[in-house]
Each structure stands twice: as structure tokens, then as C-alpha cells.
Scaffold this motif. Sequence first.
Motif, mmCIF file in Angstrom:
data_model
loop_
_atom_site.group_PDB
_atom_site.id
_atom_site.type_symbol
_atom_site.label_atom_id
_atom_site.label_comp_id
_atom_site.label_asym_id
_atom_site.label_seq_id
_atom_site.Cartn_x
_atom_site.Cartn_y
_atom_site.Cartn_z
ATOM 1 N N SER A 81 0.825 -1.211 0.000
ATOM 2 C CA SER A 81 0.000 0.000 0.000
ATOM 3 C C SER A 81 0.859 1.262 0.000
ATOM 4 O O SER A 81 0.397 2.328 -0.365
ATOM 5 N N ARG A 82 2.104 1.135 0.374
ATOM 6 C CA ARG A 82 3.013 2.273 0.378
ATOM 7 C C ARG A 82 3.806 2.387 -0.927
ATOM 8 O O ARG A 82 4.542 3.344 -1.126
ATOM 9 N N SER A 83 3.630 1.430 -1.827
ATOM 10 C CA SER A 83 4.380 1.401 -3.074
ATOM 11 C C SER A 83 3.844 2.437 -4.061
ATOM 12 O O SER A 83 2.635 2.542 -4.285
ATOM 13 N N LYS A 84 4.745 3.164 -4.680
ATOM 14 C CA LYS A 84 4.363 4.180 -5.662
ATOM 15 C C LYS A 84 3.695 3.536 -6.880
ATOM 16 O O LYS A 84 2.714 4.053 -7.403
ATOM 17 N N GLN A 85 4.218 2.377 -7.321
ATOM 18 C CA GLN A 85 3.657 1.704 -8.488
ATOM 19 C C GLN A 85 2.218 1.247 -8.226
ATOM 20 O O GLN A 85 1.370 1.336 -9.111
ATOM 21 N N VAL A 86 1.932 0.774 -7.034
ATOM 22 C CA VAL A 86 0.570 0.337 -6.704
ATOM 23 C C VAL A 86 -0.360 1.536 -6.640
ATOM 24 O O VAL A 86 -1.494 1.484 -7.107
ATOM 25 N N LYS A 87 0.101 2.641 -6.090
ATOM 26 C CA LYS A 87 -0.727 3.849 -6.030
ATOM 27 C C LYS A 87 -1.041 4.370 -7.426
ATOM 28 O O LYS A 87 -2.131 4.864 -7.680
ATOM 29 N N GLU A 88 -0.098 4.232 -8.352
ATOM 30 C CA GLU A 88 -0.334 4.682 -9.727
ATOM 31 C C GLU A 88 -1.397 3.838 -10.416
ATOM 32 O O GLU A 88 -2.111 4.322 -11.291
ATOM 33 N N SER A 90 -4.137 2.818 -9.165
ATOM 34 C CA SER A 90 -5.477 3.232 -8.768
ATOM 35 C C SER A 90 -5.832 4.649 -9.216
ATOM 36 O O SER A 90 -6.912 5.133 -8.929
ATOM 37 N N MET A 91 -4.937 5.308 -9.951
ATOM 38 C CA MET A 91 -5.236 6.646 -10.464
ATOM 39 C C MET A 91 -6.214 6.556 -11.627
ATOM 40 O O MET A 91 -6.103 5.656 -12.465
#
Length: 101
Positions: A81-88, A90-91
Motif C-alpha cells: 500500500s506504500r508502493s508508488k507503483q501500486v498507487k499509480e 489506482s489513479m
Amino acid sequence: MREDIQGRVFAVRNAMKFAAIPMGILLGGALSEYLFEPFVNSGTEVSSMIVRLLGNTDGTGMAIMFLCTGITGFASCMLLSRSKQVKELSMPAEQDETQAA
């Protein structure tokens, strides 16, 4: 992914996913029976703590396996959940295009 092979790729992915289910069941049973159950009965300090937490009955090895699986799953979710790739992932698509420009 090219659209002409998309169905084949998903079919292989699903076959691998569904093949992992019986392998996981077999592996889980073997781990419980031959690793965790003897560990509970070993009398070490860690096993005594686990016995106080989970008890010492038939099936304690499986309880240890579920506990380990839960802790591992929780830890991996928190790390991902802290990973930048995972956050991208969900954009919304509009934000992706705006950032690309």
C-alpha cells in the motif's frame, strides 16, 4: 497486450491460478502435519508461547499456519500500500494523461 492473444493469455493465467489451489491445499496440509505440529510439541520457549495463545489440541499446527498466513498477508498488504507503483494503478485515466503531458 495485443488483443488477438488476450484470450489465450487470460486462459493460461486462469489455468495457473486454478492449478495453484490444490497445490496450496497439499502444501498446507503437509506443513501443518510435519512442521507445525512437531514444533508445537517440541517444548521450546516459542512453542510454549504459541501453545498458550492457540492451545495444544489436534489442529494446532493448522492454526499456526493460518496465523502465519494472516500475518504475512497483512504485512505484504501494508508494504504494497506504500508502493508508488501500486498507487499509480489506482489513479483515474485522466490523471495519468495529465501527468504524462
